[in-house]
Structures are given as C-alpha cells and as structure tokens.
Design an enzyme around this catalytic site. Structure first.
Site, PDB file in Angstrom:
ATOM      1  N   HIS A 112       0.817  -1.213   0.000  1.00  0.00           N
ATOM      2  CA  HIS A 112       0.000   0.000   0.000  1.00  0.00           C
ATOM      3  C   HIS A 112       0.855   1.269   0.000  1.00  0.00           C
ATOM      4  O   HIS A 112       0.324   2.378   0.041  1.00  0.00           O
ATOM      5  CB  HIS A 112      -0.914  -0.036   1.240  1.00  0.00           C
ATOM      6  CG  HIS A 112      -2.057   0.918   1.194  1.00  0.00           C
ATOM      7  ND1 HIS A 112      -2.204   1.945   2.100  1.00  0.00           N
ATOM      8  CD2 HIS A 112      -3.118   1.004   0.350  1.00  0.00           C
ATOM      9  CE1 HIS A 112      -3.313   2.614   1.836  1.00  0.00           C
ATOM     10  NE2 HIS A 112      -3.881   2.077   0.779  1.00  0.00           N
ATOM     11  N   LYS A 114       3.232   4.457  -1.108  1.00  0.00           N
ATOM     12  CA  LYS A 114       3.348   5.375  -2.253  1.00  0.00           C
ATOM     13  C   LYS A 114       4.649   6.154  -2.076  1.00  0.00           C
ATOM     14  O   LYS A 114       4.716   7.112  -1.304  1.00  0.00           O
ATOM     15  CB  LYS A 114       2.180   6.354  -2.324  1.00  0.00           C
ATOM     16  CG  LYS A 114       0.830   5.704  -2.644  1.00  0.00           C
ATOM     17  CD  LYS A 114       0.086   5.305  -1.414  1.00  0.00           C
ATOM     18  CE  LYS A 114      -1.308   4.782  -1.752  1.00  0.00           C
ATOM     19  NZ  LYS A 114      -1.997   4.262  -0.561  1.00  0.00           N
ATOM     20  N   ASP A 119      17.187   9.801  -8.127  1.00  0.00           N
ATOM     21  CA  ASP A 119      18.641   9.999  -8.030  1.00  0.00           C
ATOM     22  C   ASP A 119      19.139  10.048  -6.585  1.00  0.00           C
ATOM     23  O   ASP A 119      20.150  10.690  -6.294  1.00  0.00           O
ATOM     24  CB  ASP A 119      19.062  11.285  -8.752  1.00  0.00           C
ATOM     25  CG  ASP A 119      18.946  11.159 -10.266  1.00  0.00           C
ATOM     26  OD1 ASP A 119      18.869  10.028 -10.769  1.00  0.00           O
ATOM     27  OD2 ASP A 119      18.934  12.214 -10.944  1.00  0.00           O
ATOM     28  N   HIS A 305      -9.185  11.080   1.616  1.00  0.00           N
ATOM     29  CA  HIS A 305      -8.269   9.959   1.418  1.00  0.00           C
ATOM     30  C   HIS A 305      -6.953  10.164   2.164  1.00  0.00           C
ATOM     31  O   HIS A 305      -6.056   9.333   2.101  1.00  0.00           O
ATOM     32  CB  HIS A 305      -8.001   9.763  -0.083  1.00  0.00           C
ATOM     33  CG  HIS A 305      -7.374   8.462  -0.433  1.00  0.00           C
ATOM     34  ND1 HIS A 305      -6.044   8.326  -0.785  1.00  0.00           N
ATOM     35  CD2 HIS A 305      -7.885   7.208  -0.483  1.00  0.00           C
ATOM     36  CE1 HIS A 305      -5.777   7.063  -1.047  1.00  0.00           C
ATOM     37  NE2 HIS A 305      -6.864   6.356  -0.869  1.00  0.00           N
ATOM     38  N   LYS A 307      -3.946  10.699   5.050  1.00  0.00           N
ATOM     39  CA  LYS A 307      -3.439   9.984   6.215  1.00  0.00           C
ATOM     40  C   LYS A 307      -2.367  10.869   6.850  1.00  0.00           C
ATOM     41  O   LYS A 307      -1.165  10.634   6.702  1.00  0.00           O
ATOM     42  CB  LYS A 307      -2.828   8.633   5.824  1.00  0.00           C
ATOM     43  CG  LYS A 307      -3.766   7.747   4.964  1.00  0.00           C
ATOM     44  CD  LYS A 307      -3.472   7.888   3.513  1.00  0.00           C
ATOM     45  CE  LYS A 307      -4.158   6.863   2.625  1.00  0.00           C
ATOM     46  NZ  LYS A 307      -5.560   6.682   2.762  1.00  0.00           N
ATOM     47  N   ASP A 312       0.800  19.212  18.897  1.00  0.00           N
ATOM     48  CA  ASP A 312       1.482  20.373  19.467  1.00  0.00           C
ATOM     49  C   ASP A 312       2.028  21.273  18.355  1.00  0.00           C
ATOM     50  O   ASP A 312       1.321  21.547  17.384  1.00  0.00           O
ATOM     51  CB  ASP A 312       2.540  19.933  20.462  1.00  0.00           C
ATOM     52  CG  ASP A 312       1.916  19.322  21.723  1.00  0.00           C
ATOM     53  OD1 ASP A 312       0.698  19.476  21.910  1.00  0.00           O
ATOM     54  OD2 ASP A 312       2.649  18.691  22.503  1.00  0.00           O
TER      55      ASP A 312
END
Length: 426
Positions: A112, A114, A119, A305, A307, A312
């Site tokens: 899952h 991404k 380089d 969608h 996450k 603080d």
C-alpha cells in the site's frame, strides 16, 4: 533502531494538482535512477502521464524501477506494459494472483506504500495514487489527500529501503525460502546502486525526520507506535485526518486519555465515504470518543483519502497508513514523521481550513440510537479492537513476492514513442 535524522527539507503537496506535476517534473530531470512504488496505477490520464514520464526517462538511459500492487493495479493493458518493459523500465508486481470467478483473490497483505525516489537526492511519500480521481476535475468523487516532497539525509534512508525491498522481493521469487529468507535479506548488504546515485544526500533544511514502515515480519507496529508516542506526549493539540479510521484499542485509549487531560483532540474523518463500510465502522466509535471529550468532524466536500496528523507545535506525519486493521495489521505501509515548526504550522492550518470550510462537527445529539444497542455494540467493538492484531496473524502470511514483468506482446515495439505523445498533461 528508528532514530531522528536532521538536516531535511519538506514541502507539503495537497491533492493531485500539486503532487503530479512535481513528481513528473522530477522524473523528467532524473539523470541516473527513478524508483516508484504505488498501490494504484490506472490507465487514465494520470497513469498515462506517469507512463510517458517513465518511458522518456528510460529511453534516455535512466534506470527505472516501477512497483505496483497486484490487487490495486490489476487491469493494465498489454500495450501499456509492453511499452514500459521494451523501453527498459523494470516493472514489478507485488503478489500477482489470478482472479476467481472475476474476483481478485489477493486481498490481504497488500503493498500500500506510495514512494518515489529520484537519483537518491529527492523523494516523495504520501497517500496519493496515480489515478485521475485525485484531481478536482474528476468531480464530486475526487479525493482529498496529501504527500510531501523531501530533500536531505532522510532521502538516503528511503532510497536504501526501496532498493532493499526490490532485492528482497525478487530473491523470494527466485529462491522461495519463506520467512528465513526474508530475515536474512533484512541483514544482507544493499544491492548495487545506479551509476552516480550513491552519494549520501547532504543537509537541505532544518527539519528532523524519521522514515517509518510497517511490514508483516519485523516492523509490524512501528507506525502505530509513532502515533501513540505522539498522542501520549501531546500537551496542547492532536489533529488527525484519516480516511479509514478503526484503530486498535490502545490507540483509542491514548486519544481518550489525551482529551481527558485537557489536550484538544480533533479527528477529521470521512463524511462522504468512498466505501459505505468505512463510515459505518467509524460511527461505531463515535460515542466512545465523544464521551471522553474527543472532537469529531466529518469532511463532506468530497471523499477524504488523507493519512496525516499534527500534534502540538512540531510533530507531524504524512504517509500511506490509515488507522484501520488493514493498514495497522496487514498492509505494507510507509510514513514520514517530521519534527519542524514551520511544516507543523502549515499542515495544521490546512487541516483547520478543512474543519472550518468543509466539515460537519458530530455531537452526541447526532447519535440517535437506543441505550441497549449501544451497550451491545460497545461490547463487540471493544473485543474486536482489542484482539485484531492477534486475529490478523491468522490471515494468510507469506514472503512478499515481486514478479518481474516481461513484455506481453513483442509486436508493440513502437508503443513507447506512441505512448509519450498520447499522454494528457496533468
């Protein structure tokens, strides 16, 4: 052992409008190596634009590795694949599996993550897939999501991780040595780097960072543990925006305790879910959280969608991991934890804008249900959440397999140039 790495620079990228051009331009500037991992790659205008960028890089001699998930990206056409492989792109599919009566069977243990690394000097980490539903012109179902562009020493760690993941996955296919082989791979020397890509990235900013992953062998709770540390040490605020929210009992307890000791705890969850079960599951937790003083907001403009989270004035996280059983106990995930006041303020301000302009606050008055049903449901939820790390272990566990993909049709040798000219700008 996970440790903070200083000297990094982060830029927040919100939605596809900010993310895709930055990634594609970085690939266009690559000189030696491009590594891409993604859960979803669709053959739409975004997927074709990535396709064109990778083709162009490979054709000018850049080493290109693309890893897709067998469940998340199951329907790429032979021509799409052939153009990549014949141009020299090394395409890998995580856990490919045949369909059964039209249904995808590789439901559990999905890749899952991404991640993009260019380089070994620039990386991208977040929750955005390569699909047109991350763009506003997709319409009401367009997703709200986040990623970060990264420069600095932490990029070296991200690069080492993706290279080792490629090597370990390929070895598991060749040798089929199961759990023992993966443990040995975790201690194996890093694979050879692309020419010119070996220099350790120098300082690029003032942010400290941790690159944290979740797997099904040695790092099963690392991301959840970082969330819990941040919540337990928070003194002023905790703001979490998470698409699929059904965390374990310990994290819920930490949220309730933070709210009870006076921390402003705010959750931004889906109000317009892309899957109905997501909202049903989260709703089962509302009374339990509200009763402790946790504030809950449902984002209603479009499917959430993201996450991401802030606590603080310094701590932030952006990544691929939801706070649900799939991400916390089954999927392979990757987040960056960032300690930087400027980034924390920017992300915090963006989340407050969501709350102010796109959210409905949920109160106890919105929860219309009988007392007896709430008692039954609470009993069920408590026992489910307290045990899901254990029952997750009963589900199919296997050594991750990366299947190298060869060109499926030798007759499409000219597809590379055609695909470059076909891709729509994003």
């Amino acid at each position: 052992m996970t440790h903070w790495v200083g000297g990094n620079w982060f830029e927040l990228l919100e939605n596809g409008e900010e993310f895709f051009p930055r990634v594609f331009n970085s690939i266009a500037g690559a000189r030696h190596e491009v590594v891409v991992e993604t859960f979803i790659l669709f053959e739409d205008k975004v997927g074709l634009a990535l396709h064109a960028a990778l083709l162009a890089a490979a054709l000018r001699g850049v080493q290109v590795d693309l890893t897709i998930d067998g469940f998340g990206s199951p329907d790429l056409s032979p021509g799409f694949i052939s153009a990549l492989t014949q141009a020299g792109v090394r395409l890998h599919v995580f856990d490919p599996a045949p369909r059964l009566w039209g249904w995808r069977t590789n439901v559990f243990r999905r890749m899952h993550r991404k991640i993009v690394v260019i380089d070994r000097r620039r990386a991208f980490v977040g929750g955005i897939n390569y699909s047109a539903d991350h763009l506003a012109d997709f319409g009401a179902a367009a997703k709200q999501d986040y990623a970060v562009q990264i420069e600095g020493p932490i990029v070296g760690q991200i690069h080492a991780f993706v290279r080792k993941a490629l090597a370990a996955g390929q070895r598991s296919v060749q040798e089929k040595a199961g759990h023992l082989r993966e443990c040995l791979a975790d201690r194996a020397p890093a694979p050879a780097l692309a020419q010119g890509a070996g220099a350790v990235p120098g300082p690029a900013g003032s942010a400290a960072a941790i690159f944290v992953t979740r797997d099904n062998r040695r790092h099963t709770t690392d991301i959840e543990r970082q969330y819990r540390i941040a919540i337990r040490t928070a003194r002023v605020r905790v703001v979490i925006a998470n698409a699929y929210f059904f965390p374990g009992y310990r994290l819920l307890k930490d949220l309730r305790r933070a709210a009870r000791r006076g921390v402003l705890v705010r959750l931004i969850l889906q109000g317009e879910p892309d899957m109905a079960i997501v909202k049903i599951a989260a709703n089962m937790l509302y009374h339990h959280l509200l009763s402790a003083g946790v504030q809950i907001f449902e984002y209603c403009d479009k499917p959430l969608h993201g996450k991401v989270a802030v606590t603080d004035s310094e701590w932030s996280t952006v990544g691929s991991s939801n706070l649900d059983p799939l991400s916390l106990s089954l999927n392979l995930e990757a987040n960056v934890i960032i300690r930087d006041r400027a980034f924390n303020q920017l992300l915090g301000d963006r989340l407050e804008q969501l709350i102010a302009h796109g959210c409905k606050q949920i109160t106890a008055a919105d929860l219309v249900e009988s007392t007896w049903w709430r008692a039954v449901r609470s009993f069920f939820v408590f026992h489910l959440l307290s045990r899901f790390p254990a029952w997750a272990g009963w589900l199919p566990a296997h050594t991750p397999r990366l299947l190298p993909v060869a060109a499926p049709d030798a007759a499409v040798k000219s597809a590379g140039a055609d695909a470059v000219s076909r891709a729509d700008p994003v």
